[in-house]
Motif scaffolding. Sequence first.
Motif, mmCIF file in Angstrom:
data_model
loop_
_atom_site.group_PDB
_atom_site.id
_atom_site.type_symbol
_atom_site.label_atom_id
_atom_site.label_comp_id
_atom_site.label_asym_id
_atom_site.label_seq_id
_atom_site.Cartn_x
_atom_site.Cartn_y
_atom_site.Cartn_z
ATOM 1 N N LEU A 13 -5.407 0.450 4.916
ATOM 2 C CA LEU A 13 -6.146 -0.588 3.792
ATOM 3 C C LEU A 13 -6.188 -1.624 4.673
ATOM 4 C CD1 LEU A 13 -3.139 2.352 2.824
ATOM 5 C CD2 LEU A 13 -2.953 0.585 0.695
ATOM 6 N N GLN A 14 -6.706 -2.780 4.322
ATOM 7 C CA GLN A 14 -6.768 -4.239 3.976
ATOM 8 C C GLN A 14 -6.825 -4.667 3.151
ATOM 9 O OE1 GLN A 14 -11.027 -4.281 6.647
ATOM 10 N NE2 GLN A 14 -11.584 -5.405 4.476
ATOM 11 N N PRO A 20 -3.509 -14.984 -4.575
ATOM 12 C CA PRO A 20 -2.765 -13.214 -4.428
ATOM 13 C C PRO A 20 -3.430 -12.459 -3.398
ATOM 14 C CG PRO A 20 -3.362 -14.403 -7.122
ATOM 15 C CD PRO A 20 -4.317 -14.767 -6.175
ATOM 16 N N VAL A 21 -3.016 -11.836 -2.378
ATOM 17 C CA VAL A 21 -3.975 -11.429 -2.063
ATOM 18 C C VAL A 21 -3.423 -9.315 -2.126
ATOM 19 C CG1 VAL A 21 -3.791 -9.734 0.065
ATOM 20 C CG2 VAL A 21 -3.063 -12.217 0.311
ATOM 21 N N TYR A 22 -4.476 -8.586 -2.199
ATOM 22 C CA TYR A 22 -4.765 -7.208 -2.422
ATOM 23 C C TYR A 22 -5.087 -6.362 -1.693
ATOM 24 C CZ TYR A 22 -5.126 -10.014 -7.215
ATOM 25 O OH TYR A 22 -5.130 -10.406 -8.283
ATOM 26 N N SER A 23 -4.871 -5.120 -2.088
ATOM 27 C CA SER A 23 -4.801 -3.833 -0.883
ATOM 28 C C SER A 23 -6.403 -3.090 -0.891
ATOM 29 C CB SER A 23 -4.011 -2.830 -0.531
ATOM 30 O OG SER A 23 -2.440 -3.557 -0.859
ATOM 31 N N LYS A 24 -7.141 -2.873 0.152
ATOM 32 C CA LYS A 24 -8.288 -2.213 -0.601
ATOM 33 C C LYS A 24 -7.706 -1.256 0.726
ATOM 34 C CE LYS A 24 -13.296 -2.121 0.009
ATOM 35 N NZ LYS A 24 -14.214 -3.297 -0.155
ATOM 36 N N THR A 81 4.330 1.279 0.114
ATOM 37 C CA THR A 81 5.326 0.299 0.775
ATOM 38 C C THR A 81 4.140 -0.960 1.712
ATOM 39 O OG1 THR A 81 6.450 2.182 1.637
ATOM 40 C CG2 THR A 81 6.791 0.421 3.380
ATOM 41 N N ALA A 82 2.974 0.349 2.473
ATOM 42 C CA ALA A 82 1.389 -0.949 2.856
ATOM 43 C C ALA A 82 1.612 -1.597 2.417
ATOM 44 C CB ALA A 82 0.826 0.243 3.086
ATOM 45 N N ASP A 83 1.055 -1.156 0.443
ATOM 46 C CA ASP A 83 0.627 -2.149 -0.358
ATOM 47 C C ASP A 83 1.328 -3.594 -0.737
ATOM 48 O OD1 ASP A 83 -0.848 -3.253 -2.469
ATOM 49 O OD2 ASP A 83 0.467 -2.577 -3.934
ATOM 50 N N LYS A 84 2.971 -3.759 -0.252
ATOM 51 C CA LYS A 84 3.379 -4.214 -0.916
ATOM 52 C C LYS A 84 3.137 -5.477 0.896
ATOM 53 C CE LYS A 84 5.279 -2.453 -3.781
ATOM 54 N NZ LYS A 84 4.381 -1.440 -3.582
ATOM 55 N N PHE A 85 3.387 -4.505 2.123
ATOM 56 C CA PHE A 85 3.728 -5.573 3.606
ATOM 57 C C PHE A 85 1.862 -6.168 3.537
ATOM 58 C CE2 PHE A 85 6.590 -2.868 5.139
ATOM 59 C CZ PHE A 85 7.137 -3.418 5.913
ATOM 60 N N ILE A 86 0.949 -5.514 2.780
ATOM 61 C CA ILE A 86 -0.258 -6.533 2.456
ATOM 62 C C ILE A 86 -0.201 -7.893 1.354
ATOM 63 C CG2 ILE A 86 -2.722 -6.124 1.504
ATOM 64 C CD1 ILE A 86 -2.889 -3.267 3.286
ATOM 65 N N ARG A 87 0.320 -7.158 0.102
ATOM 66 C CA ARG A 87 0.899 -8.657 -0.883
ATOM 67 C C ARG A 87 1.565 -9.247 -0.089
ATOM 68 N NH1 ARG A 87 -1.137 -7.142 -5.807
ATOM 69 N NH2 ARG A 87 -1.851 -4.282 -6.172
ATOM 70 N N SER A 88 2.491 -9.056 1.280
ATOM 71 C CA SER A 88 3.187 -10.683 1.335
ATOM 72 C C SER A 88 2.099 -11.747 1.831
ATOM 73 C CB SER A 88 3.694 -10.499 2.356
ATOM 74 O OG SER A 88 3.076 -10.382 3.663
ATOM 75 N N GLY A 89 0.865 -11.023 2.129
ATOM 76 C CA GLY A 89 -0.135 -12.359 3.326
ATOM 77 C C GLY A 89 -0.337 -12.388 4.400
ATOM 78 N N GLN A 90 0.181 -11.131 5.289
ATOM 79 C CA GLN A 90 0.725 -11.674 6.402
ATOM 80 C C GLN A 90 0.154 -10.456 7.073
ATOM 81 O OE1 GLN A 90 5.286 -12.906 7.786
ATOM 82 N NE2 GLN A 90 5.750 -12.541 5.984
#
Length: 323
Positions: free
Chosen positions: A168-169, A2-6, A123-132
Amino acid sequence: MPVYSKLIATGQYVPDRVVTNDELAAIMDTNDAWIQSHTGIKTRHYAMGEENTSDLATQVAQQLLAKSGVAASDIDLIIVTTITPDGLTPATACLVQANIGADNAFAFDMSAACAGFTFGLATADKFIRSGQYQHVMVISAEANSKMMDFQDRTAAVFFGDGAGGALLQATTNPDENSILAEKLQTQGNATVIHSGRVQPITAVAGTNYPKTDAFYQAGRDVFQFATTVVPKQMQGLLATAEIKPVDLQYVICHQANLRIIETIAASLQLPMTMFPHNVETFGNTSSAGVAMALASVFDDLTGPVLLTAFGGGLAYGSIVIKK
């Protein structure tokens, strides 16, 4: 994995030009005492001359790069939330991308009115969680002054210009996850708040030219919505996330009106000391207000924060974050 947003950086910016209540009272039927008693607003900042929404957003983008140490070339996505773009196209986010040299990013604007920052973060969180995507900027920027009817004292006295944002990273460490819970909602309503409506043509004629309307809000309806519907969303999200209101470090509301913030605080039975606010000096900066207030306390964060915003749409969103 899993990938998360920081959340790794925040920033804020306002134009230099300060406009007082007395200055507005000189051109419309109002006065400083009325404005302060009804809104809590004392001053606001206006972008003047050639400074536009993309310039405000660029100032924040540059702060985010400087504070985080992330290179512009490492930014994957730039989201700008605004209802006062430089133009209908190109997107204001694309102008910011060019200004900071983020050549490897893609960029787009999001319109959720004053709820923009919460919608943008989600929205940004979803892009990051996609892993891309590794680094995403969310910048809320508004030059509200250019959309005001300065004969309409029910709107013009409220609004100011400014920008705020966050970087966000991506992280694979769940302990570093900054986005804890969210709830986004809309109620389709084109009458309570609207701005920049583009009028259709009535005939094929050489005199046709695009026209837009100024910002308008039905103040009493907005107050009713913000103080009844919005607190229910806030309470519901906290219950779902199993977070007690008293366990929050801060609650950061849309900086629409100090009286609205005071009413929401009372409905949650929380002290105003938990509600950072900037509306007194910056006015209602639409989608930028929550982002700017977050930036003002970001360095001191040690606990969860509830961000809540509401505006035209009617759009409203709450999101629980931590540093």
